[in-house]
Design a protein around this motif. Structure first.
Motif, PDB file in Angstrom:
ATOM      1  N   PRO A  89      -4.572   7.608  15.555  1.00  0.00           N
ATOM      2  CA  PRO A  89      -3.334   8.490  15.305  1.00  0.00           C
ATOM      3  C   PRO A  89      -2.848   8.240  14.412  1.00  0.00           C
ATOM      4  O   PRO A  89      -1.893   8.171  14.254  1.00  0.00           O
ATOM      5  CB  PRO A  89      -2.521   7.445  17.064  1.00  0.00           C
ATOM      6  N   GLU A  90      -3.793   7.322  13.784  1.00  0.00           N
ATOM      7  CA  GLU A  90      -2.706   6.927  11.974  1.00  0.00           C
ATOM      8  C   GLU A  90      -3.241   6.226  11.674  1.00  0.00           C
ATOM      9  O   GLU A  90      -4.976   5.733  11.555  1.00  0.00           O
ATOM     10  CB  GLU A  90      -2.239   5.156  12.681  1.00  0.00           C
ATOM     11  N   ILE A  91      -3.725   7.049  10.450  1.00  0.00           N
ATOM     12  CA  ILE A  91      -4.995   6.889   9.255  1.00  0.00           C
ATOM     13  C   ILE A  91      -4.326   7.765   7.759  1.00  0.00           C
ATOM     14  O   ILE A  91      -3.716   7.725   8.157  1.00  0.00           O
ATOM     15  CB  ILE A  91      -6.376   7.920   9.519  1.00  0.00           C
ATOM     16  N   SER A  92      -5.210   7.216   6.562  1.00  0.00           N
ATOM     17  CA  SER A  92      -4.757   6.517   5.560  1.00  0.00           C
ATOM     18  C   SER A  92      -5.757   8.845   5.708  1.00  0.00           C
ATOM     19  O   SER A  92      -6.174   9.383   5.348  1.00  0.00           O
ATOM     20  CB  SER A  92      -5.365   6.587   4.339  1.00  0.00           C
ATOM     21  N   ARG A  93      -4.881   9.682   3.910  1.00  0.00           N
ATOM     22  CA  ARG A  93      -5.498  10.540   3.566  1.00  0.00           C
ATOM     23  C   ARG A  93      -7.638  10.281   2.659  1.00  0.00           C
ATOM     24  O   ARG A  93      -7.674  11.623   3.960  1.00  0.00           O
ATOM     25  CB  ARG A  93      -4.453  11.277   2.229  1.00  0.00           C
ATOM     26  N   THR A  94      -6.986   9.184   2.380  1.00  0.00           N
ATOM     27  CA  THR A  94      -8.459   8.696   1.732  1.00  0.00           C
ATOM     28  C   THR A  94      -9.278   8.978   3.433  1.00  0.00           C
ATOM     29  O   THR A  94     -10.579  10.334   2.746  1.00  0.00           O
ATOM     30  CB  THR A  94      -8.737   8.364   1.140  1.00  0.00           C
ATOM     31  N   GLN A  95      -9.448   8.065   4.219  1.00  0.00           N
ATOM     32  CA  GLN A  95     -10.008   7.862   5.646  1.00  0.00           C
ATOM     33  C   GLN A  95     -10.001   8.980   5.722  1.00  0.00           C
ATOM     34  O   GLN A  95     -11.289   9.152   6.494  1.00  0.00           O
ATOM     35  CB  GLN A  95      -9.738   6.927   6.127  1.00  0.00           C
ATOM     36  N   ALA A  96      -8.750  10.327   6.328  1.00  0.00           N
ATOM     37  CA  ALA A  96      -9.278  11.103   6.941  1.00  0.00           C
ATOM     38  C   ALA A  96      -9.848  12.180   6.187  1.00  0.00           C
ATOM     39  O   ALA A  96     -10.844  12.778   7.551  1.00  0.00           O
ATOM     40  CB  ALA A  96      -7.847  11.755   6.602  1.00  0.00           C
ATOM     41  N   LEU A  97     -10.066  12.642   4.846  1.00  0.00           N
ATOM     42  CA  LEU A  97     -11.107  13.047   4.199  1.00  0.00           C
ATOM     43  C   LEU A  97     -12.630  12.651   4.939  1.00  0.00           C
ATOM     44  O   LEU A  97     -13.618  14.194   4.488  1.00  0.00           O
ATOM     45  CB  LEU A  97     -11.146  13.150   2.713  1.00  0.00           C
ATOM     46  N   LYS A  98     -12.718  11.978   4.250  1.00  0.00           N
ATOM     47  CA  LYS A  98     -13.944  10.993   4.623  1.00  0.00           C
ATOM     48  C   LYS A  98     -14.537  11.206   6.392  1.00  0.00           C
ATOM     49  O   LYS A  98     -15.685  11.222   6.516  1.00  0.00           O
ATOM     50  CB  LYS A  98     -14.214   9.614   4.679  1.00  0.00           C
ATOM     51  N   ILE A 155       1.172  -1.148   0.682  1.00  0.00           N
ATOM     52  CA  ILE A 155      -0.362  -0.033   0.226  1.00  0.00           C
ATOM     53  C   ILE A 155       0.602   1.234   0.161  1.00  0.00           C
ATOM     54  O   ILE A 155       1.556   1.410   1.017  1.00  0.00           O
ATOM     55  CB  ILE A 155      -0.780  -0.011   1.346  1.00  0.00           C
ATOM     56  N   ARG A 156       0.481   2.528  -0.741  1.00  0.00           N
ATOM     57  CA  ARG A 156       1.393   3.602  -1.251  1.00  0.00           C
ATOM     58  C   ARG A 156       0.672   4.994  -1.305  1.00  0.00           C
ATOM     59  O   ARG A 156      -0.116   4.038  -1.955  1.00  0.00           O
ATOM     60  CB  ARG A 156       2.183   3.211  -2.315  1.00  0.00           C
ATOM     61  N   LYS A 166      -2.186   4.782   1.478  1.00  0.00           N
ATOM     62  CA  LYS A 166      -1.534   4.321   3.040  1.00  0.00           C
ATOM     63  C   LYS A 166      -1.309   4.993   4.681  1.00  0.00           C
ATOM     64  O   LYS A 166      -1.488   6.186   4.315  1.00  0.00           O
ATOM     65  CB  LYS A 166       0.171   4.613   2.837  1.00  0.00           C
ATOM     66  N   PRO A 167      -1.936   4.704   5.736  1.00  0.00           N
ATOM     67  CA  PRO A 167      -1.665   5.155   6.935  1.00  0.00           C
ATOM     68  C   PRO A 167      -0.647   6.035   7.121  1.00  0.00           C
ATOM     69  O   PRO A 167       0.229   4.799   6.994  1.00  0.00           O
ATOM     70  CB  PRO A 167      -2.471   3.773   7.728  1.00  0.00           C
ATOM     71  N   ARG A 168      -0.415   7.062   7.422  1.00  0.00           N
ATOM     72  CA  ARG A 168       0.044   7.889   9.082  1.00  0.00           C
ATOM     73  C   ARG A 168      -0.165   8.107   9.970  1.00  0.00           C
ATOM     74  O   ARG A 168      -1.038   8.537   9.905  1.00  0.00           O
ATOM     75  CB  ARG A 168       0.641   8.976   7.092  1.00  0.00           C
TER      76      ARG A 168
END
Length: 135
Positions: free
Chosen positions: A72-81, A52-53, A57-59
């Motif tokens: 504390p760690e989430i991907s950009r797409t999930q954060a936007l949701k 996953i990149r 990718k969760p950051r």
């Protein structure tokens, strides 16, 4: 093939109907063509998993973003949701212009202290909250 069995078979000459009736394994010279049989085995190994990149990718995120999304760690797409769900739940879109978001205290911390944010600016404003990983 439809011509040889249909209404038009009586109109065509006998040579033409023979060519139409012959199965595809026969050549026009009357010689039978041989087909070779090949055997293939199905591999039992599992396909390799892709790494996953990118935005999937969760950051690790900043404390301000963590307070908003709850992890504390989430991907950009999930954060936007998560951010859009927060905006909808708290009714923070401007009623006259749905493209404008009115920021409350939690959103102001993530959106650089701004009172209003355009919907297309959100992705750029959350970028500094995703921390670089050491790997």
């Amino acid at each position: 093939m439809a011509l040889s069995f249909g209404l038009f078979s009586s109109i065509l000459p006998p040579e033409a109907t023979l060519a139409l009736r012959a199965p595809p394994s026969f050549s026009p010279h009357g010689l039978r063509m041989m087909r070779t049989v090949t055997f293939a085995t199905v591999s039992q190994s599992e396909p390799p998993t892709r790494k996953i990149r990118g935005i999937m990718k969760p950051r690790k995120v900043s404390p301000e973003m963590e307070a908003l999304v709850g992890v504390p760690e989430i991907s950009r797409t999930q954060a936007l949701k998560q951010i859009w769900a927060y905006i909808k739940d708290n009714n923070l879109q401007d009623p006259e212009n749905k493209r404008t978001i009115k920021c409350d205290e939690k959103l102001k911390k993530v959106f650089a202290g701004r009172d209003e944010v355009g919907m297309l600016e959100i992705a750029g404003l959350i970028s500094p909250h995703f921390l670089k990983s050491e790997s």
